[in-house]
Design a protein around this motif. Sequence first.
Motif, short mmCIF file in Angstrom:
data_model
loop_
_atom_site.label_atom_id
_atom_site.label_comp_id
_atom_site.label_asym_id
_atom_site.label_seq_id
_atom_site.Cartn_x
_atom_site.Cartn_y
_atom_site.Cartn_z
N SER A 9 0.84 -1.20 0.00
CA SER A 9 0.00 0.00 0.00
C SER A 9 0.87 1.24 0.00
O SER A 9 1.84 1.33 0.76
CB SER A 9 -0.90 -0.01 1.24
N THR A 14 -5.16 0.24 0.48
CA THR A 14 -5.07 -1.23 0.39
C THR A 14 -4.82 -1.82 1.78
O THR A 14 -5.27 -2.92 2.09
CB THR A 14 -3.96 -1.65 -0.59
N ASP A 151 -7.95 9.27 -4.61
CA ASP A 151 -7.28 8.22 -3.83
C ASP A 151 -7.87 8.04 -2.43
O ASP A 151 -7.14 7.82 -1.46
CB ASP A 151 -5.77 8.47 -3.74
C1 LIG Z 1 1.67 6.08 -10.14
C2 LIG Z 1 0.22 5.65 -10.05
C3 LIG Z 1 -0.39 5.01 -11.12
C4 LIG Z 1 -1.73 4.59 -11.01
N1 LIG Z 1 -2.29 3.93 -12.07
C5 LIG Z 1 -3.57 3.47 -11.93
C6 LIG Z 1 -4.17 2.70 -12.98
O1 LIG Z 1 -3.58 2.45 -14.05
N2 LIG Z 1 -5.43 2.23 -12.79
C7 LIG Z 1 -6.14 2.50 -11.63
O2 LIG Z 1 -7.26 2.04 -11.52
N3 LIG Z 1 -5.58 3.21 -10.62
C8 LIG Z 1 -4.34 3.71 -10.76
N4 LIG Z 1 -3.78 4.42 -9.74
C9 LIG Z 1 -4.57 4.67 -8.52
C10 LIG Z 1 -4.23 3.58 -7.51
O3 LIG Z 1 -4.86 2.38 -7.87
C11 LIG Z 1 -4.63 4.04 -6.12
O4 LIG Z 1 -3.74 5.06 -5.77
C12 LIG Z 1 -4.52 2.89 -5.13
O5 LIG Z 1 -5.53 1.95 -5.34
C13 LIG Z 1 -4.58 3.38 -3.73
O6 LIG Z 1 -4.15 2.33 -2.91
P1 LIG Z 1 -3.09 2.61 -1.75
O7 LIG Z 1 -3.67 3.74 -0.92
O8 LIG Z 1 -3.03 1.35 -0.99
O9 LIG Z 1 -1.78 2.99 -2.38
C14 LIG Z 1 -2.46 4.85 -9.84
C15 LIG Z 1 -1.85 5.51 -8.77
C16 LIG Z 1 -0.53 5.91 -8.87
C17 LIG Z 1 0.10 6.61 -7.70
#
Ligand SMILES: Cc1cc2nc3c(=O)[nH]c(=O)nc-3n(C[C@H](O)[C@H](O)[C@H](O)COP(=O)(O)O)c2cc1C
Length: 182
Positions: A9, A14, A151
């Motif tokens: 995450s 996540t 996000d």
């Molecule tokens: C560099 C980057 C690329 C991402 N690319 C995608 C993507 O291609 N498709 C998508 O659905 N979300 C994308 N996201 C959003 C992420 O899926 C989202 O930030 C994530 O699910 C959050 O989970 P976390 O808080 O555990 O990091 C992207 C986020 C980042 C930072």
Amino acid sequence: MRAVVVYESMYGNTHLIADAIGTGLGTAFEVSVVPVSHANPAILADADLVVVGGPTHAHGMSRPATRKAAAEAANKPVSPLETEPDALGPGLREWFSSLSQYPAKAAAFDTRIHGPATLTGRASKRVARLLRAHGFDVVAEPESFLVTKQDRLEPQETTRAREWGARLAASLTPSRAPGIQG
Ligand SMILES: Cc1cc2nc3c(=O)[nH]c(=O)nc-3n(C[C@H](O)[C@H](O)[C@H](O)COP(=O)(O)O)c2cc1C
């Protein structure tokens, strides 16, 4: 029976989903929820079920470059996002590359932006493939939990994750014939 939930995450979403899945699995399993940086072979050794998930980056599993981009976005002064302690550390992709073969049951999940999966991609499909490649018996369809474009988890996603975990647990628990004790 013992279950381990391994998560990656960047921004904590996540992580929250992994905790909720762990709560759901707790109806039938003794559960450990661990970040990928702590998911060492000893933790997996006697697990009956391993559930693995991470964020969708660039339509699939994160890479060092996407994690760096995510950290840079969070470090901007205007950003309300904070990164998890191990955000820049090895992700699931690197973890799998050093993983042995395991005979346990397994399932995959991801977080991704709310929208058609054909457009957003979903990391969990690749996670499921890698689980199979490492000998795991994947017992559920990969599942996505949704975040907003800012996000943040969509409302109800932690509830849905808890219910998904509970359903997974129930599907793996031998049902008892009614009236039979012991
Ligand atoms: C560099 C980057 C690329 C991402 N690319 C995608 C993507 O291609 N498709 C998508 O659905 N979300 C994308 N996201 C959003 C992420 O899926 C989202 O930030 C994530 O699910 C959050 O989970 P976390 O808080 O555990 O990091 C992207 C986020 C980042 C930072």
